[in-house]
Design a protein around this motif. Structure first.
Motif, PDB file in Angstrom:
ATOM      1  N   GLN A 213     -21.514  -0.875  -5.884  1.00 39.24           N
ATOM      2  CA  GLN A 213     -20.608  -2.022  -5.795  1.00 39.24           C
ATOM      3  C   GLN A 213     -21.423  -3.262  -5.420  1.00 39.24           C
ATOM      4  O   GLN A 213     -21.574  -3.611  -4.257  1.00 39.24           O
ATOM      5  CB  GLN A 213     -19.518  -1.749  -4.762  1.00 39.24           C
ATOM      6  CG  GLN A 213     -18.592  -0.621  -5.122  1.00 39.24           C
ATOM      7  CD  GLN A 213     -17.823  -0.891  -6.403  1.00 39.24           C
ATOM      8  OE1 GLN A 213     -17.243  -1.971  -6.594  1.00 39.24           O
ATOM      9  NE2 GLN A 213     -17.817   0.089  -7.305  1.00 39.24           N
ATOM     10  N   TYR A 214     -21.952  -3.919  -6.431  1.00 38.02           N
ATOM     11  CA  TYR A 214     -22.856  -5.046  -6.206  1.00 38.02           C
ATOM     12  C   TYR A 214     -22.093  -6.303  -5.813  1.00 38.02           C
ATOM     13  O   TYR A 214     -20.902  -6.462  -6.102  1.00 38.02           O
ATOM     14  CB  TYR A 214     -23.672  -5.326  -7.471  1.00 38.02           C
ATOM     15  CG  TYR A 214     -24.559  -4.190  -7.891  1.00 38.02           C
ATOM     16  CD1 TYR A 214     -25.748  -3.919  -7.227  1.00 38.02           C
ATOM     17  CD2 TYR A 214     -24.205  -3.382  -8.969  1.00 38.02           C
ATOM     18  CE1 TYR A 214     -26.563  -2.868  -7.620  1.00 38.02           C
ATOM     19  CE2 TYR A 214     -25.022  -2.329  -9.364  1.00 38.02           C
ATOM     20  CZ  TYR A 214     -26.194  -2.075  -8.686  1.00 38.02           C
ATOM     21  OH  TYR A 214     -26.989  -1.041  -9.072  1.00 38.02           O
ATOM     22  N   GLN A 215     -22.828  -7.197  -5.161  1.00 36.80           N
ATOM     23  CA  GLN A 215     -22.324  -8.524  -4.850  1.00 36.80           C
ATOM     24  C   GLN A 215     -23.092  -9.549  -5.680  1.00 36.80           C
ATOM     25  O   GLN A 215     -24.298  -9.410  -5.873  1.00 36.80           O
ATOM     26  CB  GLN A 215     -22.507  -8.832  -3.358  1.00 36.80           C
ATOM     27  CG  GLN A 215     -21.588  -8.053  -2.435  1.00 36.80           C
ATOM     28  CD  GLN A 215     -20.134  -8.460  -2.593  1.00 36.80           C
ATOM     29  OE1 GLN A 215     -19.837  -9.623  -2.890  1.00 36.80           O
ATOM     30  NE2 GLN A 215     -19.238  -7.513  -2.419  1.00 36.80           N
ATOM     31  N   PRO A 216     -22.415 -10.600  -6.176  1.00 34.30           N
ATOM     32  CA  PRO A 216     -23.109 -11.618  -6.966  1.00 34.30           C
ATOM     33  C   PRO A 216     -23.830 -12.620  -6.069  1.00 34.30           C
ATOM     34  O   PRO A 216     -23.506 -12.738  -4.882  1.00 34.30           O
ATOM     35  CB  PRO A 216     -21.968 -12.296  -7.729  1.00 34.30           C
ATOM     36  CG  PRO A 216     -20.809 -12.174  -6.799  1.00 34.30           C
ATOM     37  CD  PRO A 216     -20.968 -10.862  -6.085  1.00 34.30           C
ATOM     38  N   PRO A 217     -24.800 -13.328  -6.601  1.00 32.17           N
ATOM     39  CA  PRO A 217     -25.447 -14.405  -5.837  1.00 32.17           C
ATOM     40  C   PRO A 217     -24.429 -15.485  -5.483  1.00 32.17           C
ATOM     41  O   PRO A 217     -23.411 -15.645  -6.143  1.00 32.17           O
ATOM     42  CB  PRO A 217     -26.517 -14.935  -6.800  1.00 32.17           C
ATOM     43  CG  PRO A 217     -26.708 -13.869  -7.816  1.00 32.17           C
ATOM     44  CD  PRO A 217     -25.408 -13.167  -7.938  1.00 32.17           C
ATOM     45  N   MET A 218     -24.713 -16.221  -4.423  1.00 29.41           N
ATOM     46  CA  MET A 218     -23.797 -17.263  -3.979  1.00 29.41           C
ATOM     47  C   MET A 218     -23.749 -18.428  -4.962  1.00 29.41           C
ATOM     48  O   MET A 218     -22.703 -19.031  -5.189  1.00 29.41           O
ATOM     49  CB  MET A 218     -24.214 -17.777  -2.591  1.00 29.41           C
ATOM     50  CG  MET A 218     -24.129 -16.721  -1.503  1.00 29.41           C
ATOM     51  SD  MET A 218     -22.444 -16.115  -1.249  1.00 29.41           S
ATOM     52  CE  MET A 218     -21.652 -17.606  -0.639  1.00 29.41           C
ATOM     53  N   GLN A 219     -24.899 -18.753  -5.559  1.00 30.89           N
ATOM     54  CA  GLN A 219     -24.968 -19.910  -6.456  1.00 30.89           C
ATOM     55  C   GLN A 219     -24.552 -19.533  -7.875  1.00 30.89           C
ATOM     56  O   GLN A 219     -24.825 -18.428  -8.345  1.00 30.89           O
ATOM     57  CB  GLN A 219     -26.380 -20.482  -6.476  1.00 30.89           C
ATOM     58  CG  GLN A 219     -26.808 -21.131  -5.160  1.00 30.89           C
ATOM     59  CD  GLN A 219     -28.160 -21.802  -5.275  1.00 30.89           C
ATOM     60  OE1 GLN A 219     -28.952 -21.482  -6.151  1.00 30.89           O
ATOM     61  NE2 GLN A 219     -28.435 -22.740  -4.380  1.00 30.89           N
ATOM     62  N   TYR A 220     -23.858 -20.454  -8.497  1.00 34.85           N
ATOM     63  CA  TYR A 220     -23.449 -20.275  -9.895  1.00 34.85           C
ATOM     64  C   TYR A 220     -23.907 -21.519 -10.646  1.00 34.85           C
ATOM     65  O   TYR A 220     -23.284 -22.576 -10.589  1.00 34.85           O
ATOM     66  CB  TYR A 220     -21.939 -20.114  -9.987  1.00 34.85           C
ATOM     67  CG  TYR A 220     -21.423 -19.887 -11.390  1.00 34.85           C
ATOM     68  CD1 TYR A 220     -21.785 -18.763 -12.117  1.00 34.85           C
ATOM     69  CD2 TYR A 220     -20.557 -20.810 -11.980  1.00 34.85           C
ATOM     70  CE1 TYR A 220     -21.303 -18.547 -13.397  1.00 34.85           C
ATOM     71  CE2 TYR A 220     -20.064 -20.609 -13.255  1.00 34.85           C
ATOM     72  CZ  TYR A 220     -20.441 -19.482 -13.958  1.00 34.85           C
ATOM     73  OH  TYR A 220     -19.964 -19.261 -15.240  1.00 34.85           O
ATOM     74  N   THR A 221     -25.039 -21.402 -11.332  1.00 30.88           N
ATOM     75  CA  THR A 221     -25.649 -22.572 -11.961  1.00 30.88           C
ATOM     76  C   THR A 221     -25.855 -22.334 -13.450  1.00 30.88           C
ATOM     77  O   THR A 221     -25.808 -21.198 -13.935  1.00 30.88           O
ATOM     78  CB  THR A 221     -27.008 -22.890 -11.316  1.00 30.88           C
ATOM     79  OG1 THR A 221     -27.857 -21.721 -11.401  1.00 30.88           O
ATOM     80  CG2 THR A 221     -26.835 -23.268  -9.853  1.00 30.88           C
ATOM     81  N   ALA A 222     -26.109 -23.430 -14.152  1.00 34.08           N
ATOM     82  CA  ALA A 222     -26.394 -23.355 -15.580  1.00 34.08           C
ATOM     83  C   ALA A 222     -27.832 -22.882 -15.801  1.00 34.08           C
ATOM     84  O   ALA A 222     -28.735 -23.226 -15.043  1.00 34.08           O
ATOM     85  CB  ALA A 222     -26.176 -24.719 -16.228  1.00 34.08           C
ATOM     86  N   LEU A 223     -28.035 -22.107 -16.841  1.00 33.28           N
ATOM     87  CA  LEU A 223     -29.372 -21.626 -17.184  1.00 33.28           C
ATOM     88  C   LEU A 223     -30.219 -22.782 -17.712  1.00 33.28           C
ATOM     89  O   LEU A 223     -29.671 -23.793 -18.194  1.00 33.28           O
ATOM     90  CB  LEU A 223     -29.268 -20.526 -18.243  1.00 33.28           C
ATOM     91  CG  LEU A 223     -28.686 -19.194 -17.764  1.00 33.28           C
ATOM     92  CD1 LEU A 223     -28.384 -18.277 -18.950  1.00 33.28           C
ATOM     93  CD2 LEU A 223     -29.636 -18.503 -16.805  1.00 33.28           C
ATOM     94  N   PRO A 224     -31.548 -22.650 -17.659  1.00 32.03           N
ATOM     95  CA  PRO A 224     -32.418 -23.724 -18.157  1.00 32.03           C
ATOM     96  C   PRO A 224     -32.178 -24.028 -19.637  1.00 32.03           C
ATOM     97  O   PRO A 224     -31.957 -23.116 -20.436  1.00 32.03           O
ATOM     98  CB  PRO A 224     -33.826 -23.173 -17.931  1.00 32.03           C
ATOM     99  CG  PRO A 224     -33.672 -22.154 -16.850  1.00 32.03           C
ATOM    100  CD  PRO A 224     -32.316 -21.555 -17.040  1.00 32.03           C
ATOM    101  N   GLU A 225     -32.234 -25.304 -19.965  1.00 34.69           N
ATOM    102  CA  GLU A 225     -32.036 -25.746 -21.349  1.00 34.69           C
ATOM    103  C   GLU A 225     -33.216 -25.317 -22.216  1.00 34.69           C
ATOM    104  O   GLU A 225     -34.353 -25.244 -21.762  1.00 34.69           O
ATOM    105  CB  GLU A 225     -31.890 -27.262 -21.373  1.00 34.69           C
ATOM    106  CG  GLU A 225     -31.656 -27.845 -22.755  1.00 34.69           C
ATOM    107  CD  GLU A 225     -31.600 -29.362 -22.745  1.00 34.69           C
ATOM    108  OE1 GLU A 225     -31.435 -29.962 -23.818  1.00 34.69           O
ATOM    109  OE2 GLU A 225     -31.760 -29.954 -21.643  1.00 34.69           O
ATOM    110  N   ILE A 226     -32.930 -25.032 -23.493  1.00 37.92           N
ATOM    111  CA  ILE A 226     -33.970 -24.678 -24.461  1.00 37.92           C
ATOM    112  C   ILE A 226     -34.153 -25.856 -25.409  1.00 37.92           C
ATOM    113  O   ILE A 226     -33.266 -26.152 -26.217  1.00 37.92           O
ATOM    114  CB  ILE A 226     -33.590 -23.399 -25.235  1.00 37.92           C
ATOM    115  CG1 ILE A 226     -33.486 -22.222 -24.269  1.00 37.92           C
ATOM    116  CG2 ILE A 226     -34.616 -23.104 -26.339  1.00 37.92           C
ATOM    117  CD1 ILE A 226     -33.049 -20.934 -24.918  1.00 37.92           C
ATOM    118  N   ASN A 227     -35.275 -26.539 -25.310  1.00 38.72           N
ATOM    119  CA  ASN A 227     -35.524 -27.733 -26.118  1.00 38.72           C
ATOM    120  C   ASN A 227     -36.278 -27.369 -27.396  1.00 38.72           C
ATOM    121  O   ASN A 227     -37.439 -27.712 -27.581  1.00 38.72           O
ATOM    122  CB  ASN A 227     -36.316 -28.767 -25.310  1.00 38.72           C
ATOM    123  CG  ASN A 227     -35.517 -29.316 -24.152  1.00 38.72           C
ATOM    124  OD1 ASN A 227     -34.376 -29.722 -24.332  1.00 38.72           O
ATOM    125  ND2 ASN A 227     -36.104 -29.316 -22.967  1.00 38.72           N
TER     126      ASN A 227
END
Length: 405
Positions: A213-227
């Protein structure tokens, strides 16, 4: 009735109890799961990776069949060969193919090993994409649940304030009922959201082969952009590499089929008795010439068709993957604009709306209907922001899959 006094534990015992409780509590906490942790577990445990590895080992084992010789032949004869005296003849022989026939078979078997390794890369790339999708769907469901908890806190405060107003006669019963209904509606949404979190965790656990029963990380951020915008970059996609190796294998299969129509040879040694006198020895050389090659020609032609079919499959997949890359790159830009809008404008406005609505409602400047509408508008902005991040992240996951990252 006399009540016996419960003895107080000594300080040392109290400390031991406290440390024991802390230890149990720490062990009871679920492990925080990062994406890299998830990928490592899936790569280690998921059966398709193990299956692909076993297929490679199987093809490597088959390379030992490239030099299988024809069965060793032993023949004998007995009878009146030269006179009425019974004599015997004993001989042994071994058949051989031409060297290029063995080479053609060996090349094909070695190419099958390369093909199996290419399939391993395809399997791993797909697993990374599937695990990443499942992981970020799980994170998204958690964020939705947390937002509903925050909303429930807002409406709990609203319900408490509305009840107090009703009790002191500053509002009618309708406002009190509305506050209760809003709270109950949030409770139903929370129950549904909690089920969705469990659903997406189960889906993730499937890939990890785990029941933790895992817990998610506290931060919810966008993944790095692919240019990147050059569609030719996807030419190294594992599926395309696999199909290219498959074409090579088909071409070698054509050569292997042609080699089956070549002559083969046999070398032998014989012992012969005449009139039961001293044995005589002689050698033998034989050649097997295929006269009727219709079957070989048909199999060779079929192998050529398979090669062309494989080429067409490669062309089709190249076009589809290149198009998909361009489409996902366009979606990335669109979704990224939405994420940036919410981060710079949307979220600050949502917080301002909530704060202003709460102050105005408690000051009596706005009624409960206007208050509820403002709160719901602000929560919708936050909900849309979470959806924008999820859409953007799923696009990045797809681009990483196409670029084999």
């Amino acid at each position: 009735m006399k009540i016996n006094k419960i003895p107080t534990p000594p300080p040392a015992a109290i400390l031991l109890i406290i440390f024991a409780i802390i230890g149990v509590s720490a062990n009871a906490q679920s492990q925080t799961l990062t994406l890299q942790n998830a990928l490592d577990l899936a790569t280690k445990n998921y059966p398709t990776i193990q299956q692909a590895s076993l297929q490679t080992q199987q093809q490597q084992a088959l390379t030992g069949t490239a030099t299988i010789l024809d069965p060793f032949n032993i023949n004998t004869g007995i009878g009146q060969i030269n006179s009425n005296v019974v004599d015997y003849n004993v001989g042994v022989a071994q058949g051989f193919k031409l060297p290029n026939a063995y080479k053609a078979g060996k090349n094909l078997l070695q190419q099958n090993v390369t093909l199996a390794k290419s399939y391993e890369a395809v399997t791993k790339n797909e697993l990374v994409r599937n695990v990443s999708n499942a992981y970020y769907n799980w994170l998204y469901s958690w964020q939705q649940y947390n937002l509903l908890l925050q909303t429930d806190s807002i409406f709990a405060d609203y319900e408490k304030y509305a009840n107090k107003k009703y009790q002191v006669g500053e509002s009618n019963k309708l406002e009190k009922i509305n506050a209760t209904l809003q709270r109950k509606d949030l409770q139903l949404q929370l129950a549904k959201s909690k089920t969705e979190v469990a659903f997406y965790l189960t889906d993730l656990q499937k890939w990890l082969r785990s029941t933790e029963q895992y817990q998610p990380p506290m931060q919810y951020t966008a993944l790095p952009e692919i240019n990147l915008s050059d569609s030719s970059l996807v030419n190294k996609h594992p599926v395309l590499q696999f199909l290219q190796q498959q074409i090579t294998a088909k071409e070698l299969a054509v050569k292997a089929e042609k080699a089956k129509g070549q002559p083969s040879f046999s070398l032998g040694v014989n012992a012969q008795s005449l009139d039961k006198q001293t044995q005589f020895y002689y050698g033998s050389v034989g050649i097997n010439i295929p006269i009727f090659k219709n079957g070989v020609k048909a199999r060779t032609q079929a192998a050529k068709f398979e090669t062309e079919i494989a080429r067409k499959e490669l062309d089709k997949n190249q076009q589809e993957i290149s198009t998909l890359f361009l489409q996902q790159n366009q979606l990335q830009q669109q979704n990224l604009q939405q994420v940036k809008y919410y981060q710079t404008d949307g979220l600050p406005m949502a917080e301002s709306i909530i704060n202003a609505a709460q102050r105005s409602y408690k000051a009596g400047d706005i009624g409960y209907i206007e208050y509820i509408q403002n709160i719901k508008d602000a929560i919708k902005i936050k909900t849309d922001y979470l959806a924008a991040i999820n859409n953007y992240n799923q696009t990045i996951i797809q681009l990483n899959y196409l670029l084999n990252r």
